[in-house]
Design a protein around this motif. Structure first.
Motif, PDB file in Angstrom:
ATOM      1  N   UNK A  20     -16.142  14.961 -10.475  1.00  9.18           N
ATOM      2  CA  UNK A  20     -17.387  15.637 -10.097  1.00  9.18           C
ATOM      3  C   UNK A  20     -18.486  15.385 -11.121  1.00  9.18           C
ATOM      4  N   UNK A  21     -18.132  15.470 -12.391  1.00 12.88           N
ATOM      5  CA  UNK A  21     -19.132  15.209 -13.440  1.00 12.88           C
ATOM      6  C   UNK A  21     -19.631  13.767 -13.363  1.00 12.88           C
ATOM      7  N   UNK A  22     -18.699  12.850 -13.184  1.00 13.52           N
ATOM      8  CA  UNK A  22     -19.110  11.453 -13.068  1.00 13.52           C
ATOM      9  C   UNK A  22     -20.010  11.251 -11.850  1.00 13.52           C
ATOM     10  N   UNK A  23     -19.688  11.881 -10.748  1.00 12.15           N
ATOM     11  CA  UNK A  23     -20.485  11.723  -9.532  1.00 12.15           C
ATOM     12  C   UNK A  23     -21.901  12.268  -9.714  1.00 12.15           C
ATOM     13  N   UNK A  40     -28.534  17.431  -5.246  1.00 16.83           N
ATOM     14  CA  UNK A  40     -27.302  16.822  -5.752  1.00 16.83           C
ATOM     15  C   UNK A  40     -26.094  17.369  -4.988  1.00 16.83           C
ATOM     16  N   UNK A  41     -26.073  18.678  -4.764  1.00 17.15           N
ATOM     17  CA  UNK A  41     -24.979  19.282  -3.999  1.00 17.15           C
ATOM     18  C   UNK A  41     -24.881  18.659  -2.613  1.00 17.15           C
ATOM     19  N   UNK A  42     -26.019  18.481  -1.962  1.00 15.87           N
ATOM     20  CA  UNK A  42     -26.048  17.888  -0.624  1.00 15.87           C
ATOM     21  C   UNK A  42     -25.493  16.461  -0.639  1.00 15.87           C
ATOM     22  N   UNK A  43     -25.835  15.685  -1.669  1.00 17.12           N
ATOM     23  CA  UNK A  43     -25.351  14.304  -1.771  1.00 17.12           C
ATOM     24  C   UNK A  43     -23.849  14.232  -2.080  1.00 17.12           C
ATOM     25  N   UNK A  46     -20.039  15.501   1.131  1.00 15.34           N
ATOM     26  CA  UNK A  46     -19.070  14.737   1.913  1.00 15.34           C
ATOM     27  C   UNK A  46     -17.786  14.479   1.123  1.00 15.34           C
ATOM     28  N   UNK A  47     -17.951  14.078  -0.144  1.00 14.50           N
ATOM     29  CA  UNK A  47     -16.784  13.774  -0.973  1.00 14.50           C
ATOM     30  C   UNK A  47     -16.125  15.039  -1.535  1.00 14.50           C
ATOM     31  N   UNK A  48     -16.942  16.068  -1.781  1.00 16.61           N
ATOM     32  CA  UNK A  48     -16.445  17.322  -2.353  1.00 16.61           C
ATOM     33  C   UNK A  48     -16.905  18.497  -1.487  1.00 16.61           C
ATOM     34  N   UNK A  49     -16.293  18.702  -0.322  1.00 10.48           N
ATOM     35  CA  UNK A  49     -16.773  19.714   0.628  1.00 10.48           C
ATOM     36  C   UNK A  49     -16.714  21.153   0.122  1.00 10.48           C
ATOM     37  N   UNK A  50     -15.860  21.458  -0.851  1.00 14.06           N
ATOM     38  CA  UNK A  50     -15.753  22.830  -1.363  1.00 14.06           C
ATOM     39  C   UNK A  50     -16.557  23.042  -2.648  1.00 14.06           C
ATOM     40  N   UNK A  51     -17.284  22.042  -3.065  1.00 14.14           N
ATOM     41  CA  UNK A  51     -18.081  22.124  -4.290  1.00 14.14           C
ATOM     42  C   UNK A  51     -19.124  23.225  -4.173  1.00 14.14           C
ATOM     43  N   UNK A  52     -19.240  24.047  -5.217  1.00 11.59           N
ATOM     44  CA  UNK A  52     -20.207  25.149  -5.183  1.00 11.59           C
ATOM     45  C   UNK A  52     -21.489  24.787  -5.917  1.00 11.59           C
ATOM     46  N   UNK A  53     -22.547  25.474  -5.546  1.00 16.19           N
ATOM     47  CA  UNK A  53     -23.842  25.315  -6.211  1.00 16.19           C
ATOM     48  C   UNK A  53     -23.701  25.666  -7.693  1.00 16.19           C
ATOM     49  N   UNK A  54     -22.951  26.718  -8.000  1.00 12.45           N
ATOM     50  CA  UNK A  54     -22.786  27.140  -9.394  1.00 12.45           C
ATOM     51  C   UNK A  54     -22.149  26.058 -10.251  1.00 12.45           C
ATOM     52  N   UNK A  55     -21.166  25.349  -9.693  1.00 13.53           N
ATOM     53  CA  UNK A  55     -20.518  24.259 -10.426  1.00 13.53           C
ATOM     54  C   UNK A  55     -21.511  23.144 -10.730  1.00 13.53           C
ATOM     55  N   UNK A  59     -22.942  22.245 -14.614  1.00 12.13           N
ATOM     56  CA  UNK A  59     -22.838  20.887 -15.158  1.00 12.13           C
ATOM     57  C   UNK A  59     -24.210  20.326 -15.497  1.00 12.13           C
ATOM     58  N   UNK A  60     -25.209  20.566 -14.653  1.00 13.82           N
ATOM     59  CA  UNK A  60     -26.564  20.098 -14.947  1.00 13.82           C
ATOM     60  C   UNK A  60     -27.061  20.700 -16.256  1.00 13.82           C
ATOM     61  N   UNK A  61     -26.831  21.991 -16.450  1.00 18.14           N
ATOM     62  CA  UNK A  61     -27.253  22.656 -17.685  1.00 18.14           C
ATOM     63  C   UNK A  61     -26.573  22.049 -18.904  1.00 18.14           C
ATOM     64  N   UNK A  62     -25.285  21.777 -18.780  1.00 14.53           N
ATOM     65  CA  UNK A  62     -24.551  21.139 -19.882  1.00 14.53           C
ATOM     66  C   UNK A  62     -25.119  19.758 -20.176  1.00 14.53           C
ATOM     67  N   UNK A  63     -25.387  18.988 -19.129  1.00 17.48           N
ATOM     68  CA  UNK A  63     -25.910  17.635 -19.303  1.00 17.48           C
ATOM     69  C   UNK A  63     -27.288  17.645 -19.961  1.00 17.48           C
ATOM     70  N   UNK A  64     -28.108  18.632 -19.648  1.00 23.44           N
ATOM     71  CA  UNK A  64     -29.421  18.753 -20.293  1.00 23.44           C
ATOM     72  C   UNK A  64     -29.234  19.060 -21.778  1.00 23.44           C
ATOM     73  N   UNK A  65     -28.358  20.003 -22.095  1.00 23.06           N
ATOM     74  CA  UNK A  65     -28.114  20.365 -23.499  1.00 23.06           C
ATOM     75  C   UNK A  65     -27.619  19.182 -24.316  1.00 23.06           C
ATOM     76  N   UNK A  66     -26.817  18.321 -23.687  1.00 28.43           N
ATOM     77  CA  UNK A  66     -26.270  17.151 -24.390  1.00 28.43           C
ATOM     78  C   UNK A  66     -27.250  15.980 -24.452  1.00 28.43           C
TER      79      UNK A  66
END
Length: 139
Positions: A20-23, A40-43, A46-55, A59-66
């Motif tokens: 998921x992070x790589x995607x 991003x969730x919408x894109x 299909x591959x991750x149908x149970x993926x939540x907005x919070x997840x 991850x976006x917040x972590x990626x910004x911090x890094x």
């Protein structure tokens, strides 16, 4: 920044690799524009149908911090794009408010600011120009 550099930054900072992070990173690299967490969730649905907005958002917040992603706000919503460089060189963008495409500006407007108070020390700033790109303005 490349996808591989971004994934290495995650590893170097002690974060586990996940598909998921790589995607999320791959989407940001391929789109080359600012995207909302909802985009991003919408894109990814299909591959991750149970993926939540919070997840996605965490991850976006972590990626910004890094420093993997750059963040801006458009229409009251956070938008994200892959950082231009792994080394985070100082730069600014023009951003299309229709499609989210960006272009880097060659200079920083702080270079011409000479009227700051003598007792004021600048520790950071943000400068973005919003408008419509050529492709969107001809539609």
């Amino acid at each position: 920044m490349t996808v591989e550099e971004a994934l290495q930054m995650l590893k170097d900072n002690g974060f586990k690799y996940t598909g998921k992070r790589e995607e999320i990173i791959r989407i940001c690299a391929e789109q080359k524009r600012y995207l909302s967490a909802k985009d991003i969730l919408e894109l990814m649905k299909e591959e991750y149908p149970t993926l939540s907005f919070d997840t996605v958002y965490r991850n976006l917040s972590t990626f910004v911090q890094l420093g993997i992603l750059e963040e801006t706000e458009l229409d009251g919503e956070g938008k994200y794009r892959l950082a231009c460089s792994r080394h985070g060189h100082h730069h600014h963008h023009v951003i299309c408010t229709v499609c989210g495409r960006t272009s880097s500006l060659p200079d920083c407007p702080m270079n011409i600011m000479s009227h700051l108070p003598d007792d004021f020390q600048v520790t950071g700033h943000k400068f973005e120009v919003y408008g419509t790109c050529k492709e969107c303005s001809t539609v």
